[in-house]
Motif scaffolding. Structure first.
Motif, short mmCIF file in Angstrom:
data_model
loop_
_atom_site.label_atom_id
_atom_site.label_comp_id
_atom_site.label_asym_id
_atom_site.label_seq_id
_atom_site.Cartn_x
_atom_site.Cartn_y
_atom_site.Cartn_z
N TYR A 147 0.84 -1.19 0.00
CA TYR A 147 0.00 0.00 0.00
C TYR A 147 0.88 1.24 0.00
CZ TYR A 147 -3.77 3.21 1.32
OH TYR A 147 -4.68 4.25 1.35
N LYS A 148 0.60 2.13 -0.93
CA LYS A 148 1.46 3.30 -1.14
C LYS A 148 1.44 4.28 0.04
CE LYS A 148 1.59 7.44 -4.02
NZ LYS A 148 0.97 8.13 -5.15
N HIS A 149 0.27 4.49 0.61
CA HIS A 149 0.11 5.56 1.59
C HIS A 149 0.41 5.05 3.00
CE1 HIS A 149 -1.50 8.04 -1.59
NE2 HIS A 149 -2.40 7.10 -1.86
N GLN A 150 1.68 5.05 3.36
CA GLN A 150 2.09 4.58 4.68
C GLN A 150 1.85 5.61 5.77
OE1 GLN A 150 3.69 1.31 5.45
NE2 GLN A 150 2.47 1.07 3.60
N ALA A 151 1.68 6.87 5.41
CA ALA A 151 1.47 7.93 6.40
C ALA A 151 0.71 9.07 5.74
CB ALA A 151 2.80 8.43 6.95
N ARG A 152 -0.07 9.78 6.53
CA ARG A 152 -0.87 10.88 6.01
C ARG A 152 0.03 12.02 5.55
NH1 ARG A 152 -3.12 12.07 10.31
NH2 ARG A 152 -2.13 14.08 10.74
N GLN A 153 -0.26 12.53 4.36
CA GLN A 153 0.53 13.62 3.80
C GLN A 153 0.53 14.83 4.74
OE1 GLN A 153 2.25 13.16 1.14
NE2 GLN A 153 3.12 15.20 0.89
N GLY A 154 1.72 15.37 4.99
CA GLY A 154 1.85 16.54 5.85
C GLY A 154 2.05 16.22 7.32
N SER A 155 1.96 14.94 7.69
CA SER A 155 2.10 14.56 9.10
C SER A 155 3.57 14.38 9.48
CB SER A 155 1.36 13.24 9.36
OG SER A 155 1.98 12.18 8.66
N VAL A 156 3.81 14.32 10.79
CA VAL A 156 5.16 14.09 11.29
C VAL A 156 5.69 12.75 10.79
CG1 VAL A 156 6.54 13.74 13.37
CG2 VAL A 156 4.80 15.54 13.33
N THR A 157 4.83 11.73 10.81
CA THR A 157 5.25 10.41 10.35
C THR A 157 5.63 10.43 8.88
OG1 THR A 157 3.79 9.39 12.00
CG2 THR A 157 4.52 8.00 10.18
N ARG A 158 4.89 11.17 8.05
CA ARG A 158 5.21 11.26 6.62
C ARG A 158 6.55 11.97 6.41
NH1 ARG A 158 7.08 10.87 2.70
NH2 ARG A 158 6.33 11.07 0.56
N GLN A 159 6.86 12.95 7.22
CA GLN A 159 8.12 13.67 7.08
C GLN A 159 9.32 12.78 7.35
OE1 GLN A 159 7.77 17.07 9.68
NE2 GLN A 159 6.10 17.98 8.50
N ASN A 160 9.11 11.72 8.11
CA ASN A 160 10.19 10.79 8.42
C ASN A 160 10.10 9.50 7.61
OD1 ASN A 160 11.85 12.01 10.59
ND2 ASN A 160 9.88 12.13 11.64
N LEU A 161 9.45 9.58 6.45
CA LEU A 161 9.36 8.44 5.54
C LEU A 161 9.95 8.82 4.20
CD1 LEU A 161 8.25 5.70 4.44
CD2 LEU A 161 6.07 6.88 4.04
N ASN A 162 10.97 8.08 3.77
CA ASN A 162 11.55 8.23 2.45
C ASN A 162 11.23 6.96 1.67
OD1 ASN A 162 13.63 7.81 0.34
ND2 ASN A 162 14.35 9.80 1.02
N TYR A 163 10.51 7.11 0.57
CA TYR A 163 10.07 5.94 -0.19
C TYR A 163 11.24 5.07 -0.64
CZ TYR A 163 5.11 7.08 -0.46
OH TYR A 163 3.79 7.29 -0.15
N ASP A 164 12.29 5.68 -1.15
CA ASP A 164 13.42 4.91 -1.66
C ASP A 164 14.17 4.18 -0.55
OD1 ASP A 164 12.88 5.68 -4.25
OD2 ASP A 164 14.19 7.43 -4.17
N ASP A 165 14.13 4.73 0.66
CA ASP A 165 14.83 4.11 1.79
C ASP A 165 14.01 3.00 2.44
OD1 ASP A 165 16.80 5.94 1.30
OD2 ASP A 165 16.42 7.16 3.08
N PHE A 166 12.69 3.10 2.33
CA PHE A 166 11.83 2.14 3.02
C PHE A 166 11.41 0.98 2.12
CE2 PHE A 166 7.61 0.83 4.82
CZ PHE A 166 8.08 0.36 6.04
N PHE A 167 11.06 1.27 0.87
CA PHE A 167 10.60 0.25 -0.07
C PHE A 167 11.74 -0.20 -0.98
CE2 PHE A 167 6.70 2.83 0.63
CZ PHE A 167 5.90 1.84 1.17
#
Length: 332
Positions: free
Chosen positions: A304-324
């Motif tokens: 699932y693409k949306h691992q965190a809500r856009q604009g949230s603190v959790t999204r700011q600490n998610l890098n797609y290339d680093d996680f997937f």
């Protein structure tokens, strides 16, 4: 500045997904199965007298990331020892026969090195004197920390015999039932993990945690059917199986086809993880448990693409290339 979300490509017009590599079984090139070429070719370096330690946080999936990533950091910087504090869930799940790793208390006088980057690779953690004794305080949820030692991580994450025997017994029972009731000749088993539970707590919702809608699961099932044909069985695990069963029942069917599926019930998390690891392919939703189920299975992964809500603190600490992983498929 946080990462912008990638724009999904279209799959067959109606299904939006982002293709991050070739489809089908990855086999030797899968993260869970391949021996990294870098690991095979790198020269042997003398280890030094320093050590890295960590006090594990979170549940099984988070603990697996912290263990694997700390081991990867120790390998990068040639630290001699690794100390893991806590991790009862890990020790109840895996054999752990790595002589370099010690489970015990990290000495309180060791220097603390912190990182608030959760699902991204922090380059600053890779430049320390390997004579030091350091306590790492970070989530370390990125495959890039251990990309050069994947075969070592795979070996360390060998399930205990009791856990694997339970998982094999469950899967074998499914196979026997399938042989009696169905005419499948070459079955593909797809593990499906649906994370809910704690991700719906108000405090986590406020921080940006998300759960995948059931429509995503149906679309992912459709794609697996397109790739692997009709002889397919979905094995569904969740930390909220009652909700999943009711949701599927209310829907009346799974997807646009009538797919055989089996719900995993009344198993501890480590047995569910072992069952998912035995599947050929994986449909993952959100969270690190899904991530490791896909990594251990090693086949085609739809996430699932949306691992965190856009604009949230959790999204700011998610890098797609680093996680997937690059070859995993991201689907809306």
């Amino acid at each position: 500045m946080h990462q912008s979300e990638p724009t999904p490509k279209q799959y067959g017009g109606a299904l939006g997904l982002q293709l991050r590599g070739r489809l089908g079984n990855q086999n030797e090139s899968s993260p869970g199965y391949r021996m990294s070429q870098i690991e095979q070719s790198k020269p042997t370096h003398k280890l030094h007298g320093g050590a890295l330690g960590i006090k594990l946080r979170g549940r099984l999936g988070n603990q697996m990331f912290q263990y694997a990533s700390l081991l990867g950091l120790a390998s990068m910087m040639k630290f001699e020892r690794v100390i893991i504090e806590g991790g009862d869930q890990l020790k109840d799940t895996f054999k752990f026969e790595n002589d370099r790793v010690e489970f015990g208390k990290v000495p309180p006088h060791w220097k603390v090195v912190s990182s608030n980057k959760t699902r991204m690779f922090d380059e600053t953690l890779t430049h320390f004197n390997n004579h030091s004794e350091l306590r790492i305080k970070a989530h370390l949820a990125s495959w890039k920390y251990f990309k050069t030692i994947e075969s070592t991580v795979k070996k360390d994450f060998t399930f205990k015999s009791t856990v694997m025997l339970n998982a094999e017994k469950i899967l074998n029972a499914i196979k026997v039932k399938q042989e009696i009731n169905m005419s499948f000749t070459n079955v593909t088993y797809v593990g499906v993990h649906i994370r809910r539970g704690d991700f719906l707590r108000p405090v986590l919702v406020q921080r940006g945690f998300m759960v995948a809608p059931l429509e995503y699961v149906f679309k992912a099932m459709d794609i697996m059917r397109i790739i692997y044909g009709p002889d397919i069985i979905f094995i569904i695990c969740s930390n909220d199986i009652p909700w999943v069963k009711k949701a599927v029942s209310d829907q009346g069917h799974i997807s646009s086809y009538s797919y055989p599926y089996v719900f995993m019930e009344n198993n501890p998390p480590n047995v569910d993880l072992a069952v998912l690891s035995l599947c050929n392919q994986t449909i993952a939703t959100t969270g690190t448990f899904s991530w490791w189920a896909a990594w251990l299975a090693g086949g085609t992964t739809i996430f699932y693409k949306h691992q965190a809500r856009q604009g949230s603190v959790t999204r700011q600490n998610l890098n797609y290339d680093d996680f997937f992983y690059p070859h995993w498929i991201l689907l809306e």
